[in-house]
Design a protein around this motif. Structure first.
Motif, PDB file in Angstrom:
ATOM      1  N   LYS A 100      17.869 -76.332  31.092  1.00  0.00           N
ATOM      2  CA  LYS A 100      19.138 -75.988  31.724  1.00  0.00           C
ATOM      3  C   LYS A 100      19.279 -74.475  31.882  1.00  0.00           C
ATOM      4  CE  LYS A 100      23.291 -76.875  33.345  1.00  0.00           C
ATOM      5  NZ  LYS A 100      24.015 -75.622  33.293  1.00  0.00           N
ATOM      6  N   SER A 101      18.802 -73.712  30.914  1.00  0.00           N
ATOM      7  CA  SER A 101      18.903 -72.253  31.006  1.00  0.00           C
ATOM      8  C   SER A 101      18.112 -71.724  32.191  1.00  0.00           C
ATOM      9  CB  SER A 101      18.409 -71.602  29.710  1.00  0.00           C
ATOM     10  OG  SER A 101      19.261 -71.934  28.631  1.00  0.00           O
ATOM     11  N   PHE A 102      16.931 -72.299  32.432  1.00  0.00           N
ATOM     12  CA  PHE A 102      16.153 -71.871  33.590  1.00  0.00           C
ATOM     13  C   PHE A 102      16.894 -72.195  34.882  1.00  0.00           C
ATOM     14  CE2 PHE A 102      13.084 -72.877  36.970  1.00  0.00           C
ATOM     15  CZ  PHE A 102      12.515 -71.625  37.130  1.00  0.00           C
ATOM     16  N   ILE A 103      17.440 -73.397  34.980  1.00  0.00           N
ATOM     17  CA  ILE A 103      18.189 -73.775  36.179  1.00  0.00           C
ATOM     18  C   ILE A 103      19.365 -72.828  36.380  1.00  0.00           C
ATOM     19  CG2 ILE A 103      19.576 -75.584  37.252  1.00  0.00           C
ATOM     20  CD1 ILE A 103      16.586 -76.183  37.225  1.00  0.00           C
ATOM     21  N   ASP A 104      19.987 -72.393  35.284  1.00  0.00           N
ATOM     22  CA  ASP A 104      21.166 -71.532  35.377  1.00  0.00           C
ATOM     23  C   ASP A 104      20.854 -70.144  35.923  1.00  0.00           C
ATOM     24  OD1 ASP A 104      22.940 -73.444  34.536  1.00  0.00           O
ATOM     25  OD2 ASP A 104      22.983 -72.790  32.446  1.00  0.00           O
ATOM     26  N   VAL A 105      19.623 -69.676  35.803  1.00  0.00           N
ATOM     27  CA  VAL A 105      19.306 -68.343  36.327  1.00  0.00           C
ATOM     28  C   VAL A 105      18.940 -68.390  37.806  1.00  0.00           C
ATOM     29  CG1 VAL A 105      18.501 -67.569  34.059  1.00  0.00           C
ATOM     30  CG2 VAL A 105      16.833 -68.387  35.737  1.00  0.00           C
ATOM     31  N   LEU A 106      18.849 -69.582  38.382  1.00  0.00           N
ATOM     32  CA  LEU A 106      18.533 -69.708  39.803  1.00  0.00           C
ATOM     33  C   LEU A 106      19.788 -69.531  40.649  1.00  0.00           C
ATOM     34  CD1 LEU A 106      16.279 -72.915  39.712  1.00  0.00           C
ATOM     35  CD2 LEU A 106      15.518 -70.533  39.640  1.00  0.00           C
ATOM     36  N   ASP A 107      19.601 -69.081  41.869  1.00  0.00           N
ATOM     37  CA  ASP A 107      20.673 -69.113  42.853  1.00  0.00           C
ATOM     38  C   ASP A 107      20.974 -70.588  43.137  1.00  0.00           C
ATOM     39  OD1 ASP A 107      22.175 -69.250  45.211  1.00  0.00           O
ATOM     40  OD2 ASP A 107      21.147 -67.552  46.131  1.00  0.00           O
ATOM     41  N   PRO A 162      22.642 -85.870  38.272  1.00  0.00           N
ATOM     42  CA  PRO A 162      23.828 -85.100  38.660  1.00  0.00           C
ATOM     43  C   PRO A 162      23.549 -83.606  38.814  1.00  0.00           C
ATOM     44  CG  PRO A 162      24.400 -86.706  36.987  1.00  0.00           C
ATOM     45  CD  PRO A 162      22.903 -86.719  37.086  1.00  0.00           C
ATOM     46  N   LEU A 163      22.686 -83.057  37.953  1.00  0.00           N
ATOM     47  CA  LEU A 163      22.353 -81.643  38.037  1.00  0.00           C
ATOM     48  C   LEU A 163      21.683 -81.316  39.371  1.00  0.00           C
ATOM     49  CD1 LEU A 163      22.016 -78.814  36.782  1.00  0.00           C
ATOM     50  CD2 LEU A 163      19.879 -79.636  35.753  1.00  0.00           C
ATOM     51  N   PHE A 164      20.684 -82.113  39.754  1.00  0.00           N
ATOM     52  CA  PHE A 164      19.961 -81.831  40.992  1.00  0.00           C
ATOM     53  C   PHE A 164      20.742 -82.286  42.223  1.00  0.00           C
ATOM     54  CE2 PHE A 164      16.620 -81.097  37.977  1.00  0.00           C
ATOM     55  CZ  PHE A 164      15.872 -80.091  38.569  1.00  0.00           C
ATOM     56  N   SER A 165      21.676 -83.191  42.027  1.00  0.00           N
ATOM     57  CA  SER A 165      22.582 -83.530  43.122  1.00  0.00           C
ATOM     58  C   SER A 165      23.510 -82.350  43.413  1.00  0.00           C
ATOM     59  CB  SER A 165      23.403 -84.763  42.757  1.00  0.00           C
ATOM     60  OG  SER A 165      24.320 -85.082  43.785  1.00  0.00           O
ATOM     61  N   TYR A 166      23.984 -81.686  42.362  1.00  0.00           N
ATOM     62  CA  TYR A 166      24.808 -80.490  42.525  1.00  0.00           C
ATOM     63  C   TYR A 166      24.047 -79.399  43.290  1.00  0.00           C
ATOM     64  CZ  TYR A 166      26.940 -76.027  41.250  1.00  0.00           C
ATOM     65  OH  TYR A 166      27.474 -74.769  41.292  1.00  0.00           O
ATOM     66  N   LEU A 167      22.750 -79.329  43.063  1.00  0.00           N
ATOM     67  CA  LEU A 167      21.909 -78.337  43.743  1.00  0.00           C
ATOM     68  C   LEU A 167      21.516 -78.782  45.152  1.00  0.00           C
ATOM     69  CD1 LEU A 167      19.618 -77.432  40.711  1.00  0.00           C
ATOM     70  CD2 LEU A 167      21.480 -76.048  41.659  1.00  0.00           C
ATOM     71  N   ARG A 168      21.985 -79.962  45.560  1.00  0.00           N
ATOM     72  CA  ARG A 168      21.799 -80.483  46.917  1.00  0.00           C
ATOM     73  C   ARG A 168      20.325 -80.669  47.270  1.00  0.00           C
ATOM     74  NH1 ARG A 168      26.433 -80.437  49.814  1.00  0.00           N
ATOM     75  NH2 ARG A 168      25.296 -80.477  51.793  1.00  0.00           N
ATOM     76  N   THR A 169      19.566 -81.207  46.313  1.00  0.00           N
ATOM     77  CA  THR A 169      18.168 -81.518  46.564  1.00  0.00           C
ATOM     78  C   THR A 169      18.033 -82.956  47.067  1.00  0.00           C
ATOM     79  OG1 THR A 169      17.790 -82.306  44.302  1.00  0.00           O
ATOM     80  CG2 THR A 169      17.451 -79.946  44.718  1.00  0.00           C
ATOM     81  N   ARG A 170      16.835 -83.291  47.525  1.00  0.00           N
ATOM     82  CA  ARG A 170      16.524 -84.656  47.952  1.00  0.00           C
ATOM     83  C   ARG A 170      15.656 -85.302  46.876  1.00  0.00           C
ATOM     84  NH1 ARG A 170      13.110 -84.702  52.466  1.00  0.00           N
ATOM     85  NH2 ARG A 170      12.324 -82.670  51.779  1.00  0.00           N
ATOM     86  N   MET A 171      16.217 -86.221  46.109  1.00  0.00           N
ATOM     87  CA  MET A 171      15.512 -86.813  44.982  1.00  0.00           C
ATOM     88  C   MET A 171      14.905 -88.164  45.323  1.00  0.00           C
ATOM     89  SD  MET A 171      18.178 -85.915  41.906  1.00  0.00           S
ATOM     90  CE  MET A 171      19.624 -86.030  42.971  1.00  0.00           C
TER      91      MET A 171
END
Length: 208
Positions: free
Chosen positions: A97-104, A134-143
């Motif tokens: 989660k910390s890595f994801i948090d440093v991304l735009d 939910p995390l990657f849905s928030y980032l609007r990715t295609r899963m």
């Protein structure tokens, strides 16, 4: 031959790591299926464990160290992401989660994503649907529709009832490959080429 670039994120903490093992198998299956479909494939594997200090410093300073910045740039330039985390306290790891948090938050929009998780009991497999999706849905990715959980019973054995780990990996990787076969809305445009000053000047003179 059209090319596809995949970045693999492994948040495993141990050496060896079951998360890394699952990530490698997912990547190998996806690469094989994409090559069979006629694509050239490059795979970059990122061990988040090696970036833990840089990630922590990023929160304090607001700036990414060169090594972390290079990983972030590579991730943003990829077509697809395979993300695998161990389960801690019924969720993905704090390092993940910390890595994801440093991304735009907009940097992964439209990218194809295949999710995986590892844990000590099958009771943890719901982390894929209740935490990671939910995390990657928030980032609007295609899963992919299929995500893969691997518990202790999955390594070195075959299942008599449910599908084996290898079958689940191939099914999920196949869905991931199909996401990567079409147009890639998450692909960043190639950076503009910076020409030498003399060449720019010659072009201006020629037009004048």
């Amino acid at each position: 031959m059209e090319a596809r670039r995949i970045t693999v994120l492994s948040a495993g903490l141990g050496v060896p790591s079951s998360s890394r093992l699952l990530a490698d198998q997912l990547a190998a299956s996806a690469e094989r299926q994409l090559r069979d479909a006629g694509f050239s494939v490059s795979v970059d594997v990122v061990e988040l464990r090696d970036l833990a200090v840089d990630i922590a410093n990023n929160f304090v300073t607001g700036y990414a160290a060169p090594r972390l910045a290079e990983v972030i740039a590579s991730l943003e330039a990829s077509d697809g992401i395979i993300a695998v985390s161990p389960v801690f306290s019924a969720s993905y790891s704090g390092l993940f989660k910390s890595f994801i948090d440093v991304l735009d938050p907009k940097s992964l929009e439209g990218k194809a994503v295949l999710l995986g998780a590892t844990g000590g009991t099958d009771r943890h497999q719901m982390v894929l649907d209740y935490a990671m999706r939910p995390l990657f849905s928030y980032l609007r990715t295609r899963m992919t529709a299929t995500a893969v959980f691997a518990g202790p019973q999955d390594w070195g054995t075959t299942d008599d009832g449910d599908s084996s780990l290898a079958e689940r990996i191939d099914r999920a990787a196949g869905e991931f490959s199909r996401l990567l076969e079409g147009p890639q809305p998450g692909r960043k445009p190639a950076p503009m080429e910076s020409l030498p000053f003399e060449q720019l000047l010659a072009g201006i003179s020629g037009n004048g």
